[in-house]
Scaffold this motif. Sequence first.
Motif, mmCIF file in Angstrom:
data_model
loop_
_atom_site.group_PDB
_atom_site.id
_atom_site.type_symbol
_atom_site.label_atom_id
_atom_site.label_comp_id
_atom_site.label_asym_id
_atom_site.label_seq_id
_atom_site.Cartn_x
_atom_site.Cartn_y
_atom_site.Cartn_z
ATOM 1 N N LEU A 84 -6.376 -9.105 11.516
ATOM 2 C CA LEU A 84 -5.946 -9.546 10.018
ATOM 3 C C LEU A 84 -5.597 -8.301 8.867
ATOM 4 C CD1 LEU A 84 -8.472 -12.615 9.535
ATOM 5 C CD2 LEU A 84 -5.922 -12.513 9.529
ATOM 6 N N THR A 85 -6.504 -7.220 9.366
ATOM 7 C CA THR A 85 -6.131 -6.012 8.570
ATOM 8 C C THR A 85 -4.830 -5.313 8.756
ATOM 9 O OG1 THR A 85 -8.502 -5.440 8.520
ATOM 10 C CG2 THR A 85 -7.168 -3.543 8.390
ATOM 11 N N THR A 90 0.863 -4.684 6.551
ATOM 12 C CA THR A 90 2.484 -4.534 6.859
ATOM 13 C C THR A 90 3.132 -4.805 5.551
ATOM 14 O OG1 THR A 90 2.744 -6.776 7.650
ATOM 15 C CG2 THR A 90 2.262 -5.064 9.377
ATOM 16 N N THR A 91 4.336 -4.675 5.339
ATOM 17 C CA THR A 91 4.965 -4.721 4.217
ATOM 18 C C THR A 91 5.943 -5.926 4.414
ATOM 19 O OG1 THR A 91 6.759 -3.037 4.890
ATOM 20 C CG2 THR A 91 4.832 -2.604 3.284
ATOM 21 N N ARG A 99 4.276 -8.265 13.981
ATOM 22 C CA ARG A 99 4.305 -9.168 14.944
ATOM 23 C C ARG A 99 3.091 -9.089 16.208
ATOM 24 N NH1 ARG A 99 4.515 -13.694 16.255
ATOM 25 N NH2 ARG A 99 5.563 -13.824 14.295
ATOM 26 N N SER A 100 2.939 -7.689 16.389
ATOM 27 C CA SER A 100 1.838 -7.519 17.296
ATOM 28 C C SER A 100 0.582 -7.844 16.928
ATOM 29 C CB SER A 100 1.852 -5.824 17.539
ATOM 30 O OG SER A 100 0.616 -5.433 18.217
ATOM 31 N N ALA A 101 0.392 -7.853 15.526
ATOM 32 C CA ALA A 101 -1.064 -8.344 15.126
ATOM 33 C C ALA A 101 -0.936 -9.624 15.037
ATOM 34 C CB ALA A 101 -1.173 -7.707 13.662
ATOM 35 N N MET A 102 0.135 -10.350 14.784
ATOM 36 C CA MET A 102 -0.078 -11.908 15.176
ATOM 37 C C MET A 102 -0.209 -12.402 16.364
ATOM 38 S SD MET A 102 0.276 -13.228 11.915
ATOM 39 C CE MET A 102 0.917 -15.004 12.300
ATOM 40 N N ASP A 103 0.391 -11.698 17.188
ATOM 41 C CA ASP A 103 0.403 -12.095 18.915
ATOM 42 C C ASP A 103 -1.335 -11.951 19.033
ATOM 43 O OD1 ASP A 103 3.022 -12.555 19.149
ATOM 44 O OD2 ASP A 103 3.343 -10.469 19.753
#
Length: 118
Positions: A84-85, A90-91, A99-103
């Motif tokens: 989440l951080t 990201t902007t 995308r990586s964090a969402m994955d």
Amino acid sequence: MSTQPDHGTELVPRPERTPDAVRVALARTAPHRLDEMEKHKEEALAAAIRTSKIRHLQHWLTHWAAQVEIERRPDLYARRSRALTLIHGTTSKDDPAFRSAMDELRAVEDVATQAVSE
């Protein structure tokens, strides 16, 4: 010797898969999310009545059991917090970090859902 993975010290035991038990566990681990849970329950109940399908309520219970699983397990909580951080840092949704964090967020949700569905 235990074959169970080490998740760190769990904050509360995994609750029974009932609305009341999940609600009590959420109240102990993330009381600030109780209103969100209640709103989601009302939406699921309305959808179940509208469609005459109980699956809306089953999905609601699975979702909140998984949320409690994340809240009670330090390993999953830390992974979700990091993801989440990164997402909020990201902007744009076009940013590869987004995308990586969402994955990673999806992976955490999947682990939690699988744990409460066994």
